[in-house]
Design an enzyme around this catalytic site. Structure first.
Site, PDB file in Angstrom:
ATOM      1  N   ARG A 125      23.134  37.939   5.816  1.00 46.22           N
ATOM      2  CA  ARG A 125      23.784  37.644   6.612  1.00 46.22           C
ATOM      3  C   ARG A 125      24.597  39.232   6.883  1.00 46.22           C
ATOM      4  NH1 ARG A 125      30.162  37.995   3.992  1.00 46.22           N
ATOM      5  NH2 ARG A 125      31.614  37.647   6.051  1.00 46.22           N
ATOM      6  N   HIS A 131      34.296  42.745  11.308  1.00 45.38           N
ATOM      7  CA  HIS A 131      33.473  42.654   9.544  1.00 45.38           C
ATOM      8  C   HIS A 131      34.348  43.700   9.145  1.00 45.38           C
ATOM      9  CE1 HIS A 131      31.773  41.980   4.797  1.00 45.38           C
ATOM     10  NE2 HIS A 131      32.576  43.018   5.111  1.00 45.38           N
ATOM     11  N   GLU A 180      37.255  37.259   5.509  1.00 46.39           N
ATOM     12  CA  GLU A 180      38.003  37.890   5.015  1.00 46.39           C
ATOM     13  C   GLU A 180      39.506  38.427   6.079  1.00 46.39           C
ATOM     14  OE1 GLU A 180      37.445  40.428   1.757  1.00 46.39           O
ATOM     15  OE2 GLU A 180      35.983  39.308   0.530  1.00 46.39           O
ATOM     16  N   ASN A 228      34.607  33.873  -0.061  1.00 48.07           N
ATOM     17  CA  ASN A 228      33.984  34.908  -0.621  1.00 48.07           C
ATOM     18  C   ASN A 228      34.052  35.166  -2.286  1.00 48.07           C
ATOM     19  OD1 ASN A 228      32.296  35.759   1.193  1.00 48.07           O
ATOM     20  ND2 ASN A 228      33.558  37.712   1.887  1.00 48.07           N
ATOM     21  N   TYR A 244      34.721  36.715  -6.605  1.00 47.16           N
ATOM     22  CA  TYR A 244      34.647  38.170  -7.393  1.00 47.16           C
ATOM     23  C   TYR A 244      35.837  37.933  -8.442  1.00 47.16           C
ATOM     24  CZ  TYR A 244      32.362  40.329  -3.029  1.00 47.16           C
ATOM     25  OH  TYR A 244      31.694  40.158  -2.267  1.00 47.16           O
ATOM     26  N   GLU A 287      29.769  35.590   0.061  1.00 47.08           N
ATOM     27  CA  GLU A 287      29.767  36.567  -1.409  1.00 47.08           C
ATOM     28  C   GLU A 287      29.814  36.511  -2.139  1.00 47.08           C
ATOM     29  OE1 GLU A 287      31.965  40.095   0.241  1.00 47.08           O
ATOM     30  OE2 GLU A 287      31.244  39.598   2.445  1.00 47.08           O
TER      31      GLU A 287
HETATM   32  C1  FCB Z   1      34.306  42.232  -0.139  1.00 48.83           C
HETATM   33  C2  FCB Z   1      34.430  42.421   1.177  1.00 48.83           C
HETATM   34  C3  FCB Z   1      32.976  43.214   1.002  1.00 48.83           C
HETATM   35  C4  FCB Z   1      32.537  44.031  -0.205  1.00 48.83           C
HETATM   36  C5  FCB Z   1      33.157  43.278  -0.598  1.00 48.83           C
HETATM   37  C6  FCB Z   1      32.887  44.115  -2.432  1.00 48.83           C
HETATM   38  O1  FCB Z   1      35.887  41.637   0.006  1.00 48.83           O
HETATM   39  O2  FCB Z   1      34.238  41.258   2.468  1.00 48.83           O
HETATM   40  O3  FCB Z   1      32.471  43.944   2.431  1.00 48.83           O
HETATM   41  O4  FCB Z   1      33.043  45.237  -0.050  1.00 48.83           O
HETATM   42  O5  FCB Z   1      33.970  42.184  -1.051  1.00 48.83           O
END
Ligand code: FCB
Length: 462
Positions: free
Chosen positions: A77, A121, A166, A293, A295, A363
């Site tokens: 990607r 992006h 995002e 995405n 985290y 992500e």
């Molecule tokens: C996301 C973004 C990516 C990167 C990660 C850590 O929000 O899409 O570009 O910075 O966080």
């Protein structure tokens, strides 16, 4: 160590984004984007860093594709930089810019890897920002034109398209929190930006369909939001935050309606003045996949608004406050590591939105301290543990019935982490920013082994 076993047909990849890796900011006819401007504004980005050079992927992409090939991913990607293709965000395309993506796509395909192309992006051409940027409707139309140019050029080889990455960050971190470009703190215009991003997405879907694109989707970053206590007030705070973070995107995309609690969330700021009849039809065009995405989870409590006068509030000032997670590890982003929340989020989305298309995790990854030791190697066991635990959580979500088809690690390379600059490292491969040399970390070797055994199971038809 027991490795999570995921369905053999699940696809694996890594992700990057143009402004974070390409560099060559003034080369090949590229125009300035809002991130160039933001980086040049004193006090915005840590240590005054910028994506001017980044990983120099613009010149070193062959080396990076070789790393991907050696890693054994199914998918790569990456994003296309709008100002490389249209330096002013409008008009005739820049041949040199398109030629770069042509070479990149060919190299990726030659390595036996499938490209997954993100059209936006976060690097809006500065000229368009000067004309109102995402706050104005015309930018959605412009995005459609840009999409057509890229699809006409690369559509014969690129099958998988992601319109936006995002949009929550573009709209609200960019125009309300002010921690991303363009770095403003606005109310109704930030809500207008959110709407125009959705409209841009739907317009691009129309263009991609007309160009015969194979798989079309959008990448969102839905948050797993938890109330700090069981109190009525904290639960209501989470519902407001759910609208800010998730429902603004999910409801119009997947239910054909705007969230029904916009007034509770934003009061008179959400005046809808930026909406037109027919917009929901464009926004809700069917998709082949949803990119997610993920985290970390967010815990919230009810809190006073920062600005007492409702008319002067930003769109992020919704009477909530983040609460720290105790007793869990935090990455160098300060993000809590809570893998179960990944599973819970996916199951929750699946239950809330029965009509969701199949999901690709576009992500997931972690920023770690990553100091090379005496032998020059990076023993990033924390990153390996993070990825392993999140893959296990993903496996549980799939077992619970969530339709997930792919998973991408963020990121292939250490890169420009937006307002944090180069200090926060997310790569499977370390980038030495003085020499620009690439050094695979332990996590790279771990992922390679993991993918090899995954492929072996796939080939055995397990
Ligand atoms: C996301 C973004 C990516 C990167 C990660 C850590 O929000 O899409 O570009 O910075 O966080």
């Amino acid at each position: 160590m027991h490795e999570p076993k995921l369905p053999p047909n699940l696809l694996f990849g890594t992700a990057t984004a143009a402004y974070q890796v390409e560099g060559a900011a003034d080369e090949g006819g590229r125009g300035p984007s809002i991130w160039d401007t933001y980086c040049r504004t004193p006090g915005r980005v840590a240590r005054g860093e910028s994506g001017d050079v980044a990983c120099d992927h613009y010149h070193r992409y062959r080396e990076d594709v070789a790393l991907l090939a050696d890693l054994g991913v199914d998918l790569y990607r990456f994003s296309v930089s709008w100002p490389r293709v249209q330096p002013d965000g409008k008009g005739r395309p820049n041949a040199e810019g398109l030629a770069f993506y042509d070479r990149l796509v060919d190299a990726v395909l030659e390595a036996g890897i499938e490209p997954a192309l993100t059209l936006y992006h976060w690097d809006l051409p500065q000229t368009l920002e000067d004309e109102g940027g995402w706050r104005v409707r015309d930018t959605a139309r412009r995005f459609g034109e840009y999409t057509r140019i890229v699809a006409e050029r690369l559509g014969d080889r690129v099958n998988r398209w992601i319109t936006l990455n995002e949009p929550f960050c573009s709209a609200f971190v960019g125009h309300a929190v002010g921690r991303h470009a363009p770095g403003t703190r606005e109310g109704t215009p930030a809500l207008a930006a959110a709407h125009h991003l959705l409209l841009a997405h739907g317009t691009a879907v129309g263009e991609l369909r007309a160009a015969g694109a194979g798989e079309v989707g959008i990448t969102l970053n839905p948050d797993h939001l938890l109330p700090a206590t069981g109190s009525e007030a904290d639960r209501a705070a989470v519902e407001r935050a759910r609208t800010l973070h998730n429902r603004t995107w999910f409801d119009p995309l997947f239910t054909g309606a705007y969230p029904d609690n916009e007034k509770e969330t934003w009061g008179e700021l959400a005046d809808g003045s930026y909406r037109r009849e027919g917009d929901l039809e464009v926004i809700g065009r069917p998709l082949d996949f949803l990119g997610v995405n993920f985290y970390r989870p967010i815990m919230l409590r009810d809190a006073p608004h920062t600005q007492p006068d409702p008319a002067l509030r930003t769109a992020a000032d919704i009477g909530t406050e983040q609460v720290a997670f105790d007793g869990v590890r935090h990455t160098t982003m300060g993000w809590p590591v809570v893998p179960e929340s990944f599973e819970e989020l996916l199951v929750d989305l699946d239950r809330r939105y029965p009509g969701l298309p199949p999901i690709l995790i576009t992500e997931n990854g972690s920023a770690e301290a990553d100091e090379p030791d005496g032998d020059g190697r990076v023993h990033d066991g924390d990153r390996v543990a993070y990825l392993r635990a999140h893959l296990a959580a993903l496996g549980r979500a799939i077992e619970a019935g969530v339709d997930v088809r792919g998973y991408f690690v963020w990121s292939l390379l250490d890169n420009f982490e937006w307002a944090y600059g180069y200090e926060r490292r997310f790569g499977l491969v370390r980038v030495d920013y003085d020499s620009l040399e690439r050094h695979p970390k332990d996590s790279y070797h771990w992922y390679r082994d993991y993918l090899a055994s995954h492929r072996a199971r796939r080939n055995q038809g397990e």
